[in-house]
Design a protein around this motif. Structure first.
Motif, PDB file in Angstrom:
ATOM      1  N   GLN A 232       0.825  -1.197   0.000  1.00  0.00           N
ATOM      2  CA  GLN A 232       0.000   0.000   0.000  1.00  0.00           C
ATOM      3  C   GLN A 232       0.868   1.260   0.000  1.00  0.00           C
ATOM      4  OE1 GLN A 232      -0.529  -2.698   2.003  1.00  0.00           O
ATOM      5  NE2 GLN A 232      -2.239  -3.433   0.746  1.00  0.00           N
ATOM      6  N   ILE A 233       2.032   1.191   0.640  1.00  0.00           N
ATOM      7  CA  ILE A 233       2.961   2.320   0.595  1.00  0.00           C
ATOM      8  C   ILE A 233       3.362   2.600  -0.842  1.00  0.00           C
ATOM      9  CG2 ILE A 233       5.315   3.043   1.181  1.00  0.00           C
ATOM     10  CD1 ILE A 233       4.939   1.510   3.849  1.00  0.00           C
ATOM     11  N   ALA A 234       3.734   1.559  -1.570  1.00  0.00           N
ATOM     12  CA  ALA A 234       4.158   1.731  -2.964  1.00  0.00           C
ATOM     13  C   ALA A 234       3.010   2.250  -3.826  1.00  0.00           C
ATOM     14  CB  ALA A 234       4.683   0.395  -3.507  1.00  0.00           C
ATOM     15  N   ARG A 235       1.801   1.718  -3.618  1.00  0.00           N
ATOM     16  CA  ARG A 235       0.661   2.146  -4.432  1.00  0.00           C
ATOM     17  C   ARG A 235       0.303   3.606  -4.168  1.00  0.00           C
ATOM     18  NH1 ARG A 235      -4.568   2.459  -3.298  1.00  0.00           N
ATOM     19  NH2 ARG A 235      -4.516   1.046  -1.502  1.00  0.00           N
ATOM     20  N   LEU A 236       0.226   3.985  -2.897  1.00  0.00           N
ATOM     21  CA  LEU A 236      -0.137   5.369  -2.578  1.00  0.00           C
ATOM     22  C   LEU A 236       0.945   6.346  -3.014  1.00  0.00           C
ATOM     23  CD1 LEU A 236      -1.752   4.909   0.953  1.00  0.00           C
ATOM     24  CD2 LEU A 236      -2.904   5.601  -1.160  1.00  0.00           C
ATOM     25  N   GLU A 237       2.190   5.928  -2.925  1.00  0.00           N
ATOM     26  CA  GLU A 237       3.274   6.781  -3.388  1.00  0.00           C
ATOM     27  C   GLU A 237       3.137   7.060  -4.878  1.00  0.00           C
ATOM     28  OE1 GLU A 237       7.688   5.601  -3.563  1.00  0.00           O
ATOM     29  OE2 GLU A 237       7.518   6.723  -1.679  1.00  0.00           O
ATOM     30  N   ALA A 238       2.748   6.040  -5.641  1.00  0.00           N
ATOM     31  CA  ALA A 238       2.546   6.222  -7.081  1.00  0.00           C
ATOM     32  C   ALA A 238       1.326   7.097  -7.357  1.00  0.00           C
ATOM     33  CB  ALA A 238       2.385   4.860  -7.760  1.00  0.00           C
ATOM     34  N   GLU A 239       0.278   6.946  -6.580  1.00  0.00           N
ATOM     35  CA  GLU A 239      -0.955   7.705  -6.807  1.00  0.00           C
ATOM     36  C   GLU A 239      -0.830   9.161  -6.377  1.00  0.00           C
ATOM     37  OE1 GLU A 239      -3.954   3.865  -6.069  1.00  0.00           O
ATOM     38  OE2 GLU A 239      -3.806   5.477  -4.586  1.00  0.00           O
ATOM     39  N   LEU A 240      -0.175   9.406  -5.256  1.00  0.00           N
ATOM     40  CA  LEU A 240      -0.125  10.766  -4.712  1.00  0.00           C
ATOM     41  C   LEU A 240       1.133  11.518  -5.111  1.00  0.00           C
ATOM     42  CD1 LEU A 240      -1.353   9.983  -1.057  1.00  0.00           C
ATOM     43  CD2 LEU A 240      -2.725  10.539  -3.082  1.00  0.00           C
ATOM     44  N   GLY A 241       2.187  10.782  -5.399  1.00  0.00           N
ATOM     45  CA  GLY A 241       3.455  11.409  -5.750  1.00  0.00           C
ATOM     46  C   GLY A 241       4.392  11.466  -4.561  1.00  0.00           C
ATOM     47  N   ARG A 242       5.556  10.870  -4.701  1.00  0.00           N
ATOM     48  CA  ARG A 242       6.501  10.790  -3.591  1.00  0.00           C
ATOM     49  C   ARG A 242       6.897  12.173  -3.094  1.00  0.00           C
ATOM     50  NH1 ARG A 242      12.176  10.217  -2.597  1.00  0.00           N
ATOM     51  NH2 ARG A 242      12.635   8.520  -1.125  1.00  0.00           N
ATOM     52  N   ASP A 243       7.308  13.044  -4.015  1.00  0.00           N
ATOM     53  CA  ASP A 243       7.749  14.378  -3.617  1.00  0.00           C
ATOM     54  C   ASP A 243       6.599  15.205  -3.071  1.00  0.00           C
ATOM     55  OD1 ASP A 243      10.306  13.732  -4.376  1.00  0.00           O
ATOM     56  OD2 ASP A 243      10.167  14.687  -6.346  1.00  0.00           O
ATOM     57  N   ALA A 244       5.401  15.013  -3.619  1.00  0.00           N
ATOM     58  CA  ALA A 244       4.241  15.775  -3.145  1.00  0.00           C
ATOM     59  C   ALA A 244       3.929  15.422  -1.694  1.00  0.00           C
ATOM     60  CB  ALA A 244       3.031  15.503  -4.033  1.00  0.00           C
ATOM     61  N   VAL A 245       4.030  14.138  -1.369  1.00  0.00           N
ATOM     62  CA  VAL A 245       3.788  13.714   0.014  1.00  0.00           C
ATOM     63  C   VAL A 245       4.836  14.321   0.944  1.00  0.00           C
ATOM     64  CG1 VAL A 245       3.756  11.738   1.585  1.00  0.00           C
ATOM     65  CG2 VAL A 245       2.593  11.594  -0.633  1.00  0.00           C
ATOM     66  N   LEU A 246       6.092  14.292   0.551  1.00  0.00           N
ATOM     67  CA  LEU A 246       7.157  14.838   1.387  1.00  0.00           C
ATOM     68  C   LEU A 246       6.959  16.331   1.625  1.00  0.00           C
ATOM     69  CD1 LEU A 246       9.845  14.365   2.881  1.00  0.00           C
ATOM     70  CD2 LEU A 246      11.018  14.856   0.721  1.00  0.00           C
ATOM     71  N   ARG A 247       6.628  17.080   0.563  1.00  0.00           N
ATOM     72  CA  ARG A 247       6.462  18.522   0.704  1.00  0.00           C
ATOM     73  C   ARG A 247       5.267  18.867   1.589  1.00  0.00           C
ATOM     74  NH1 ARG A 247       7.367  18.382  -4.857  1.00  0.00           N
ATOM     75  NH2 ARG A 247       5.144  18.718  -5.226  1.00  0.00           N
ATOM     76  N   ARG A 248       4.151  18.183   1.405  1.00  0.00           N
ATOM     77  CA  ARG A 248       2.938  18.547   2.140  1.00  0.00           C
ATOM     78  C   ARG A 248       2.957  18.004   3.572  1.00  0.00           C
ATOM     79  NH1 ARG A 248      -1.507  20.832   0.713  1.00  0.00           N
ATOM     80  NH2 ARG A 248      -1.030  20.608  -1.508  1.00  0.00           N
ATOM     81  N   CYS A 249       3.446  16.778   3.738  1.00  0.00           N
ATOM     82  CA  CYS A 249       3.336  16.111   5.041  1.00  0.00           C
ATOM     83  C   CYS A 249       4.611  16.184   5.870  1.00  0.00           C
ATOM     84  CB  CYS A 249       2.946  14.647   4.843  1.00  0.00           C
ATOM     85  SG  CYS A 249       1.403  14.430   3.931  1.00  0.00           S
ATOM     86  N   GLY A 250       5.745  16.421   5.237  1.00  0.00           N
ATOM     87  CA  GLY A 250       7.003  16.486   5.961  1.00  0.00           C
ATOM     88  C   GLY A 250       7.730  15.166   6.037  1.00  0.00           C
ATOM     89  N   SER A 251       7.043  14.074   5.745  1.00  0.00           N
ATOM     90  CA  SER A 251       7.640  12.737   5.790  1.00  0.00           C
ATOM     91  C   SER A 251       7.140  11.928   4.608  1.00  0.00           C
ATOM     92  CB  SER A 251       7.268  12.014   7.089  1.00  0.00           C
ATOM     93  OG  SER A 251       7.626  12.767   8.223  1.00  0.00           O
ATOM     94  N   LEU A 252       7.957  10.983   4.188  1.00  0.00           N
ATOM     95  CA  LEU A 252       7.534  10.064   3.140  1.00  0.00           C
ATOM     96  C   LEU A 252       6.601   9.001   3.713  1.00  0.00           C
ATOM     97  CD1 LEU A 252      10.915   9.502   1.274  1.00  0.00           C
ATOM     98  CD2 LEU A 252       8.975  10.875   0.482  1.00  0.00           C
ATOM     99  N   LEU A 253       5.891   8.322   2.851  1.00  0.00           N
ATOM    100  CA  LEU A 253       5.107   7.167   3.272  1.00  0.00           C
ATOM    101  C   LEU A 253       6.069   6.060   3.694  1.00  0.00           C
ATOM    102  CD1 LEU A 253       2.491   7.229   0.395  1.00  0.00           C
ATOM    103  CD2 LEU A 253       2.032   7.714   2.799  1.00  0.00           C
ATOM    104  N   SER A 254       5.815   5.489   4.856  1.00  0.00           N
ATOM    105  CA  SER A 254       6.687   4.453   5.398  1.00  0.00           C
ATOM    106  C   SER A 254       5.861   3.564   6.315  1.00  0.00           C
ATOM    107  CB  SER A 254       7.842   5.089   6.192  1.00  0.00           C
ATOM    108  OG  SER A 254       7.339   5.693   7.378  1.00  0.00           O
ATOM    109  N   THR A 255       6.520   2.617   6.954  1.00  0.00           N
ATOM    110  CA  THR A 255       5.802   1.755   7.898  1.00  0.00           C
ATOM    111  C   THR A 255       5.295   2.549   9.099  1.00  0.00           C
ATOM    112  OG1 THR A 255       7.824   1.173   9.110  1.00  0.00           O
ATOM    113  CG2 THR A 255       7.182  -0.238   7.245  1.00  0.00           C
ATOM    114  N   GLN A 256       5.806   3.753   9.299  1.00  0.00           N
ATOM    115  CA  GLN A 256       5.345   4.614  10.386  1.00  0.00           C
ATOM    116  C   GLN A 256       4.033   5.321  10.025  1.00  0.00           C
ATOM    117  OE1 GLN A 256       6.874   4.621  13.245  1.00  0.00           O
ATOM    118  NE2 GLN A 256       6.654   6.559  14.306  1.00  0.00           N
ATOM    119  N   ALA A 257       3.703   5.397   8.740  1.00  0.00           N
ATOM    120  CA  ALA A 257       2.583   6.203   8.269  1.00  0.00           C
ATOM    121  C   ALA A 257       1.237   5.519   8.530  1.00  0.00           C
ATOM    122  CB  ALA A 257       2.743   6.501   6.785  1.00  0.00           C
ATOM    123  N   VAL A 258       0.232   6.341   8.795  1.00  0.00           N
ATOM    124  CA  VAL A 258      -1.117   5.856   9.088  1.00  0.00           C
ATOM    125  C   VAL A 258      -1.881   5.482   7.820  1.00  0.00           C
ATOM    126  CG1 VAL A 258      -3.390   6.679   9.867  1.00  0.00           C
ATOM    127  CG2 VAL A 258      -1.377   7.008  11.308  1.00  0.00           C
ATOM    128  N   GLY A 259      -1.771   6.306   6.777  1.00  0.00           N
ATOM    129  CA  GLY A 259      -2.572   6.111   5.567  1.00  0.00           C
ATOM    130  C   GLY A 259      -2.454   4.736   4.942  1.00  0.00           C
TER     131      GLY A 259
END
Length: 534
Positions: A117-144
Motif C-alpha cells: 500500500q505504501i508503494a501504491r499510494l506513493e505512485a498515486e499521490l506522488g513521492r515528492d508531493a507527500v514529502l512537501r505537504r506532510c514532511g515525511s515520506l510514506l513508510s511503515t510509520q505512516a497511518v494512511g
C-alpha cells in the motif's frame, strides 16, 4: 494541586501522581504484551488501554495519604486537578461512531504489513508531493497505508468504521466524551495531515478513507474536556476534572526532561530507541520524519529504531528468564561492562524487527557477526547495547547531513539506569548527554502538560539536571572502526536478510494452515483476537 499522568507504552502502561512542584507522590505500572499474529503484524486490543488506565488511576488515588480517592470529590489535601495522557504512536485504531474498537489497533512503525500500500499510494499521490505537504515520506510509520491495507484485507471492518483513534485520543474519549487528536499525532498520520497548513488535508483523506470522520485538532496541552460521571465511576477521578489532549509518548517524554528548545535532541532509551530534534523551522529529510512539535510554534525532526530495549529483553528471555533461571538486567549490565568495548569481537545489526530510520527497510533482519563458542551472554548483551549506539550515531549523522544543528542532548527512559548504556552511546557518538533527576518518562511528561493547563510550572524546577554523561576519548578510535564495519554490515547482508524474511513469512503461512489439536479455541474464533482478522 495534584496531577495524574498516564502513558500507554509498547510493553506497559505507566501512571504517576505528581504535586505542584513536580514531586512524584506515587507511581504504578501495568505490564502488557503486544500481539504478533504473523510476521510484520504488531497489534494490541485498545480496550486494554482503558482498562489499564482505570486500574492505574484507582491504585494511584488510593496511594494518596488523604484517602482512597486521593482527595477526589470528597475533599483532602491532594485533590487531582488535571489529567494528562500520552501513548505509543502513530497507531491505527478504527472505531464505529460510538467509539467502540472494531479490531485490534495496528501499532506504529514496528508493524510493517502495508508495504504494498505504501508503494501504491506513493505512485498515486506522488513521492515528492507527500514529502512537501506532510514532511515525511510514506513508510511503515505512516497511518494512511495501514488504513488502505485494512480496506483491502478487511472490508467488513472498514464498512463499519467511522473514527480513527490513537492511545491518547482513545483515553480522552473514554474520559471526557470528546473526539479530538493533537496536532503532533495528526502530523504523523501521513498523508492525512498538511504539516504546512497544520490542518487535515481532506483531498487525500477522502482518497484513502472517505468514510472517516476527522477528529477536532488541539495542541497536546490544550484541555480536551472534563471527566464525565461514567468515567469517574470507572477511575475514581472526580467529575469535572480537566483532561488534556495529550500526544505521542516520545514527545511527552521529551517534555518530561525539558528537551523542547530549538537545538535540543532527546534520546529515548526504551523498547525502541527514539530521537527527537527540536527545530524552529521545518526541515525535510527523506530518511527521517519531519513533524509538528508538541508545543505550538515548534517543529521536530525525528528518527526511530525498530528495536533497542526489545533486544535486551529478548536476550534475557533466551538466557532463561521464562523459567526463572536468568539474571536480571542489573547483573547482565555488569557482565556487559566486564566484556569491554567491542564485546570481544562481536558486532550486532539491531534490525530484529526490520528497521525504521534512516534505513526504512521492513525486511531487514538482525545479524550477529563474529560469534564463537567462546562468547558469553555478557558479550551478547554488550553487543546489543553497542548496536543501538551505532544506530543512534547513524540517525544523528543523517540529521546533521541535512543541516540539523544539534546543540544539547538529553537522555531519558529506563535504559538510562545503570549508566553503561548512556556511556556507550556518548562514546560512540561523541555527544555529551544530560540526564535529569526524574527518568519516569512519558507519564511524567503527561503530568507536566496537565499541570500547565491549570498552572504555570517550569520543567527545570520540576526535573533538574542530575548528571552529565561525557564520551570517553580513549574509545573514539575503536568505536570509529567498529562503526565503519557496522555501516558495511547492512548492505553486505541485505539480500540474504530479505530472502530469509520471505522464508519466515512462508513458514508462518504453513503453520497457520496446520490445525492445532491442542488449541481449545481452534473451532471458536474470537473477533477480538488479532489472529481472527487475518
Amino acid at each position: 494541586m495534584t496531577v495524574l499522568g498516564v502513558d500507554i507504552g509498547t510493553s506497559s502502561s505507566k501512571g504517576v501522581l505528581v504535586d505542584e512542584d513536580g514531586t512524584v507522590l506515587a507511581t504504578a505500572v501495568r505490564p502488557h504484551t503486544v500481539d504478533r499474529p504473523r510476521p510484520g503484524h504488531v497489534e494490541m486490543d485498545a480496550r486494554v488501554w482503558w482498562d489499564e488506565f482505570a486500574s492505574l488511576a484507582r491504585e494511584l488515588l488510593k496511594s494518596s495519604p488523604d484517602g482512597a480517592d486521593g482527595g477526589g470529590s470528597r475533599g483532602g489535601t491532594h485533590r487531582v486537578t488535571a489529567v494528562g495522557v500520552s501513548g505509543m504512536g502513530p497507531c491505527v485504531t478504527l472505531t464505529d461512531a460510538a467509539d467502540t474498537p472494531l479490531r485490534p489497533a495496528i501499532l506504529y512503525g514496528v508493524d510493517t504489513r502495508a508495504t504494498e500500500q505504501i508503494a501504491r499510494l506513493e505512485a498515486e499521490l506522488g513521492r515528492d508531493a507527500v514529502l512537501r505537504r506532510c514532511g515525511s515520506l510514506l513508510s511503515t510509520q505512516a497511518v494512511g497505508p495501514k488504513i488502505a491495507w485494512l480496506a483491502e484485507h478487511e472490508p467488513e471492518t472498514v464498512a463499519r468504521a467511522r473514527r480513527l483513534h490513537m492511545p491518547s485520543s482513545y483515553l480522552v474519549r473514554r474520559l471526557t466524551g470528546a473526539y479530538v487528536l493533537d496536532h503532533h499525532s495528526a502530523s504523523q498520520a501521513v498523508p492525512l495531515y498538511d504539516s504546512v497548513a497544520q490542518e487535515w488535508y481532506e483531498p487525500w483523506t477522502r482518497h484513502i478513507a472517505p468514510w472517516l470522520e476527522l477528529p477536532r485538532l488541539l495542541w497536546p496541552g490544550d484541555i480536551a474536556g472534563r471527566v464525565t460521571a461514567e468515567a469517574a465511576d470507572a477511575t475514581g477521578l472526580p467529575v469535572g476534572v480537566p483532561v488534556i489532549a495529550g500526544t505521542v509518548d516520545a514527545w511527552s517524554e521529551a517534555l518530561s526532561v525539558g528537551a523542547q528548545h530549538t537545538g535540543d535532541l532527546m534520546l529515548m532509551y526504551g523498547s525502541t530507541m527514539f530521537l527527537i530534534h527540536t527545530l524552529a523551522d521545518r526541515l525535510l529529510v527523506p530518511e527521517l520524519w519531519s513533524t509538528v512539535g508538541a508545543l505550538p510554534g515548534t517543529r521536530s525532526l525525528a528518527g526511530g529504531m525498530a528495536t533497542s530495549g526489545v533486544i535486551t529483553d529478548w536476550l534475557r528471555e533466551l538466557f532463561g528468564a521464562r523459567d526463572h533461571t536468568a539474571p536480571d538486567h542489573t547483573t547482565l549490565l555488569a557482565e556487559a561492562e566486564a566484556s569491554g568495548p567491542g564485546a570481544r569481537g562481536l558486532l550486532m545489526l539491531p534490525y530484529f524487527a526490520g528497521e525504521r530510520t534512516p534505513v526504512a527497510d521492513p525486511y531487514a533482519r538482525g545479524v550477529i557477526a563474529g560469534l564463537t563458542v567462546e562468547h558469553t551472554r555478557g558479550d551478547l548483551y554488550r553487543a546489543a547495547l553497542e548496536a543501538t549506539a551505532f544506530g543512534v550515531r547513524h540517525n544523528v549523522e543523517a540529521m546533521r547531513a541535512a543541516g540539523a544543528d544539534v546543540r544539547r542532548v538529553v537522555a531519558v527512559g529506563g535504559g538510562t539506569r545503570g549508566g553503561l548504556w548512556t556511556r556507550i552511546v556518548s562514546s560512540v557518538t561523541g555527544l555529551e548527554q544530560e540526564v535529569r533527576t526524574v527518568s519516569l518518562g512519558a507519564s511524567y511528561g503527561a503530568a507536566f502538560l496537565a499541570a500547565g493547563a491549570v498552572g504555570a510550572p517550569r520543567i527545570d524546577d520540576w526535573n533538574p539536571v542530575h548528571e552529565q554523561v561525557v564520551p570517553d576519548p580513549l574509545l573514539r578510535a575503536r568505536y570509529d572502526e567498529l562503526y565503519a564495519l557496522y555501516l558495511g554490515l547492512y548492505p553486505a547482508t541485505r539480500d540474504i536478510s530479505h530472502a530469509l524474511a520471505g522464508h519466515q513469512v512462508a513458514a508462518h503461512e504453513r503453520r497457520a494452515h496446520q490445525p492445532d489439536v491442542h488449541r481449545p479455541d481452534v473451532h471458536q474464533p474470537d473477533v477480538h483476537r488479532p489472529d481472527a482478522h487475518g
